[in-house]
Design an enzyme around this catalytic site. Structure first.
Site, PDB file in Angstrom:
ATOM      1  N   ALA A  91     -38.583  -0.818 -58.006  1.00 17.50           N
ATOM      2  CA  ALA A  91     -38.060  -1.132 -56.671  1.00 17.50           C
ATOM      3  C   ALA A  91     -36.669  -0.532 -56.567  1.00 17.50           C
ATOM      4  CB  ALA A  91     -37.988  -2.646 -56.501  1.00 17.50           C
ATOM      5  N   GLU A 137     -37.432  -5.842 -65.083  1.00 16.14           N
ATOM      6  CA  GLU A 137     -36.779  -6.744 -64.121  1.00 16.14           C
ATOM      7  C   GLU A 137     -35.920  -7.802 -64.800  1.00 16.14           C
ATOM      8  OE1 GLU A 137     -39.988  -5.873 -64.078  1.00 16.14           O
ATOM      9  OE2 GLU A 137     -40.585  -5.298 -62.053  1.00 16.14           O
TER      10      GLU A 137
END
Ligand code: COA
Length: 259
Positions: free
Chosen positions: A66, A133
């Protein structure tokens, strides 16, 4: 066809969608996820396109996750709203035609999650995989904790998600995360060979096969097997089934029309 952040080209029956932000290692910002959805919608209506290959532009990355710059200052409420909308990951998984991720470099975070939503994954020897993440103080939010676990099993998925470590293509192959690893030079030709082999099959049967295999992770065994009977029966409503059976009996190659 072209959008701001993705390119779409067709090579016969195979469509190639390229995420095109090489300067940012093809990081998935909101606009790119929107463009992917628009490209999928266009392809869903395109009868010529029978198999989709998704890849990333440039030498370095498939998709490096992302776009982290969109996380800065983002609130829980806004982020939830973003993710509660139509998700590119789910749209790839639900796309009626087979999708192959052609992974040519970093395949991280949301990039790995997009690849996990594809039906097959093939990689170059340069590819690196990870769900980093955790290093940002967050967790995968595009299906990574679920799809990675289903594909490679809980033990290794947990390790990758808790450590954020990257793994190389060979290890991804051993884990069953990718179907094939080829050299960077061979990657495109070999992927197209695989895509074209699948594209010769009946589009009706491909859609039913994909839906039925996906059911294995969604339904219990009884429901899945019962649904398979129905999807199997639907194939018998197609002209392609007559063509496939007759071609076998007449000892010739089937010419499937997707009807
Ligand atoms: N989001 C936003 N920008 C990203 C990005 C991401 N996920 N990944 C890379 N980029 C940008 C970098 O900021 C840099 O931009 P700049 O040139 O404007 O500074 C450019 O892409 C090149 O990346 P860079 O970090 O310089 O390349 P590298 O070869 O040194 O490192 C990585 C490559 C993949 C190891 C590193 O970019 C990285 O760790 N990216 C983030 C991975 C990640 O955590 N993904 C999960 C997000 S939830």
């Amino acid at each position: 066809m072209e959008w701001e952040n993705v390119l779409l080209e067709k090579r016969g029956r195979v469509a190639i969608l390229t995420v095109n932000r090489p300067d940012k290692l093809n990081a998935l910002n909101r606009a790119t996820r929107r463009d992917i959805l628009a490209a999928l919608d266009a392809l869903e209506q395109d009868e010529e396109a029978r198999v989709l290959v998704i890849t990333g532009a440039g030498e370095k990355a498939f998709i490096a996750g992302a776009d982290i710059s969109e996380f800065a200052g983002m609130t829980a409420v806004k982020q939830r709203a973003v993710m509660k909308g139509r998700r590119a990951f789910d749209a790839v998984e639900d796309f009626s035609k087979p999708v192959i991720a052609m992974i040519n470099g970093f395949c991280l975070g949301g990039g790995c999650e997009l690849a996990l939503a594809c039906d097959l994954r093939v990689a170059s020897t340069q590819a690196k995989f990870g769900q980093p993440e955790i290093k940002l103080g967050i967790i995968p939010g595009g299906g990574g904790t679920q799809r990675l676990t289903r594909i490679i099993g809980e033990g290794k998925a947990m390790e990758l998600i808790l450590t954020g470590d990257f793994i190389a293509a060979e290890e991804a192959l051993n884990l069953g995360l990718v179907n094939y690893v080829w050299s960077s030079e061979e990657l495109e030709a070999k992927t197209l060979e695989l895509a074209n082999k699948i594209a010769e099959m009946s589009p009706v049967a491909l859609a039913m096969a994909k839906a039925s295999v996906k059911n294995a992770a969604r339904l219990n065994l009884k429901e899945g097997v019962d649904a398979e009977v129905d999807l199997f029966a639907i194939c018998f409503s197609s002209e392609d089934k007559e063509e496939g059976v007759n071609a076998f009996l007449e000892k010739r190659k089937a010419d499937f029309k997707g009807r």
